[in-house]
Design a protein around this motif. Structure first.
Motif, PDB file in Angstrom:
ATOM      1  N   TYR A   1      -6.418   6.501   2.924  1.00 45.84           N
ATOM      2  CA  TYR A   1      -6.316   5.468   1.901  1.00 45.84           C
ATOM      3  C   TYR A   1      -6.653   6.116   0.565  1.00 45.84           C
TER       4      TYR A   1
ATOM      5  N   VAL B   1      -7.731   3.051  -3.184  1.00 42.82           N
ATOM      6  CA  VAL B   1      -8.263   1.753  -2.747  1.00 42.82           C
ATOM      7  C   VAL B   1      -9.372   2.045  -1.763  1.00 42.82           C
TER       8      VAL B   1
ATOM      9  N   HIS C   1      -1.035   4.059  -1.911  1.00 50.06           N
ATOM     10  CA  HIS C   1      -2.423   3.881  -1.476  1.00 50.06           C
ATOM     11  C   HIS C   1      -2.673   4.316  -0.039  1.00 50.06           C
TER      12      HIS C   1
ATOM     13  N   TRP D   1       0.833  -1.209   0.000  1.00 57.50           N
ATOM     14  CA  TRP D   1       0.000   0.000   0.000  1.00 57.50           C
ATOM     15  C   TRP D   1       0.865   1.256   0.000  1.00 57.50           C
TER      16      TRP D   1
END
Length: 76
Positions: free
Chosen positions: A57, A60, A46, A41
């Protein structure tokens, strides 16, 4: 790193007959399972640190909770 805002977390059971080493081994196994997701991530952009000090976030779906038990959803 065990400092900073929570990105992802897993639960492990604490069993009645646990030793410190047995519990530590289960925690370590979960850390090895979820750490790559957190790194992915971060590397893909992300997750970012928001101005409020919390994790944002990006790109996503934000997890409905950061606790992963037991499945890890690769799409979150």
């Amino acid at each position: 790193v065990d400092a900073g805002p929570l990105i992802i977390q897993a639960a492990v059971p604490v069993l009645a007959n646990d030793t410190e080493d047995a519990l530590a081994a289960r925690v370590l196994a979960e850390e090895h399972r979820i750490y790559p997701q957190a790194v992915r991530w971060l590397a893909e952009g992300h997750v970012k640190l928001g101005t409020d000090g919390k994790v944002d976030y990006v790109g996503v779906a934000a997890p409905t909770h950061a606790l992963i038990s037991p499945a890890l959803d690769e799409n979150v």
